[in-house]
Scaffold this motif. Structure first.
Motif, PDB file in Angstrom:
ATOM      1  N   LEU A 165      -1.355 -10.476   2.722  1.00  0.00           N
ATOM      2  CA  LEU A 165      -0.428 -10.949   3.741  1.00  0.00           C
ATOM      3  C   LEU A 165      -0.553 -12.457   3.862  1.00  0.00           C
ATOM      4  N   GLY A 166       0.537 -13.167   3.604  1.00  0.00           N
ATOM      5  CA  GLY A 166       0.493 -14.618   3.728  1.00  0.00           C
ATOM      6  C   GLY A 166       1.662 -15.270   3.025  1.00  0.00           C
ATOM      7  N   GLY A 199       7.702 -17.188  -0.251  1.00  0.00           N
ATOM      8  CA  GLY A 199       7.345 -18.582  -0.465  1.00  0.00           C
ATOM      9  C   GLY A 199       7.742 -19.043  -1.843  1.00  0.00           C
ATOM     10  N   PRO A 200       7.498 -20.303  -2.150  1.00  0.00           N
ATOM     11  CA  PRO A 200       7.955 -20.886  -3.417  1.00  0.00           C
ATOM     12  C   PRO A 200       7.294 -20.295  -4.656  1.00  0.00           C
ATOM     13  N   ILE A 223       9.013 -10.496   3.866  1.00  0.00           N
ATOM     14  CA  ILE A 223       8.482 -10.857   5.181  1.00  0.00           C
ATOM     15  C   ILE A 223       8.552  -9.661   6.129  1.00  0.00           C
ATOM     16  N   LYS A 224       7.442  -9.390   6.781  1.00  0.00           N
ATOM     17  CA  LYS A 224       7.379  -8.368   7.827  1.00  0.00           C
ATOM     18  C   LYS A 224       6.695  -9.001   9.037  1.00  0.00           C
ATOM     19  N   VAL A 225       7.173  -8.680  10.224  1.00  0.00           N
ATOM     20  CA  VAL A 225       6.594  -9.264  11.431  1.00  0.00           C
ATOM     21  C   VAL A 225       6.399  -8.195  12.503  1.00  0.00           C
ATOM     22  N   ASP A 226       5.528  -8.530  13.440  1.00  0.00           N
ATOM     23  CA  ASP A 226       5.302  -7.737  14.645  1.00  0.00           C
ATOM     24  C   ASP A 226       5.044  -6.257  14.329  1.00  0.00           C
TER      25      ASP A 226
END
Length: 335
Positions: A165-166, A199-200, A223-226
């Motif tokens: 994750l990052g 990301g790049p 991307i995953k959030v919350d």
């Protein structure tokens, strides 16, 4: 206690520092203190906060706010936000969340000035490594995580092995993890890896997985959030944080631990503080050591239980209330 918080970036800007400052401001308010937050980030919506947010204040406004407060609190040193203390002295407390140096380890003139400011402030650092890098003695108070979002979900079967994750940038070391995954395959271990983030470097990592012939083992989840992120983490057994640079702390490790993952991460910087006894660390950039650790954990799953047993006591030191209480003890002491 009247607390003035100066945070150059704040909501709707979203980042690690913004999240920590927001959490502290909320907790300070909930415990009965008067909080006002100054930010240079303009508002793009009308979100309400339980404390006053003053955006892009005029010099006269900042002087008035400085006169109002009992203590002036900064999230990392902002040189532009210090001038009012020259005219109206107030106790300065700074939480240091990152290194004051260039990426290559050198120092620019702003870095020298920021390190000088530590002699004029009461300093709080988020990790022991960061505290050692600051010239003035510093109190270590770790960061918190959002325990209302990140927690174990017993109804979810932990069927996936590895998760990253990052941001997909070179410093985060996702390429090392792909190389380790290929080496594990040669050793007869065909584990699945979920890569969460963007990301790049994403295209380059995709090509690397293809060249290593492990593309069938890798899921680029984006991307995953919350809550969606917390659910996905709960499906995994081991979170890998193979950063090449020295992380100042590592909230992502706390999020993984809270969701039931054992963490394998780089030992440089403050990441080892975030991991504690809930995982294993290895020298930054050492693919051999990373592969060996993953092979050991994947072939001896009983060891995961030992690390997971440490999670409750470790996370108790990182709740929002526990961290805010430690900060308030410092703020009350300086006034």
């Amino acid at each position: 206690m009247n607390i003035l918080i100066y945070s150059p970036f704040f909501y709707p800007s979203i980042g690690g520092l913004e999240t920590i400052i927001s959490t502290l401001a909320h907790e300070f308010t909930y415990t009965g203190h008067e909080v006002k937050l100054v930010s240079q980030t303009p508002a793009t919506d009308l979100k309400d906060f339980p404390f006053e947010v003053i955006r892009q204040p005029s010099p006269q406004q900042l002087l008035k706010l400085t006169q109002w407060c009992d203590v002036y609190f900064q999230g990392c040193i902002s040189l532009k936000g210090l001038w009012s203390l020259i005219l109206i002295p107030r106790p300065l407390v700074v939480t240091h969340q990152t290194w004051y140096r260039r990426v290559d380890g050198s120092f620019g003139w702003r870095d020298y000035l920021k390190n000088f400011v530590t002699y004029l402030a009461t300093n709080i650092s988020v990790s022991h490594a960061l505290a050692k890098a600051i010239p003035k003695p510093s109190i270590v108070i770790p960061n918190s995580y959002r325990e209302d979002i990140f927690h174990e979900m017993p109804e979810i079967s932990r069927t996936q092995e590895l998760v990253f994750l990052g941001r997909l940038v070179s410093d985060k070391g996702a390429n090392l993890l792909l190389e380790a995954l290929a080496r594990l395959r040669n050793l007869g271990i065909t584990s699945k890896l979920t890569i969460i983030g963007s990301g790049p470097e994403e295209y380059k990592l995709h090509q690397q997985a293809k060249n290593l012939e492990i593309l069938d083992q890798v899921n680029f989840a984006g991307i995953k959030v919350d809550h969606e992120l917390a659910i996905l983490l709960n499906y995994h057994q081991i979170m890998v944080i193979p950063s090449l640079w020295d992380e100042p702390f590592g909230i992502v490790a706390l999020e993984g631990i809270a969701c039931g993952c054992v963490v394998v991460g780089s030992e440089g910087g403050g990441l080892k503080d975030a991991i504690g006894l809930c995982g294993v660390t290895f020298p930054n950039g050492n693919i051999d050591c990373l592969t060996e650790i993953l092979f050991d954990l994947l072939t001896h799953p009983d060891k995961l239980t030992t690390y997971k047993e440490q999670a409750r006591s470790h996370l108790a030191r990182h709740t929002s209330k526990a961290v805010a209480k430690a900060y308030l003890e410092v703020l009350e002491r300086v006034i």
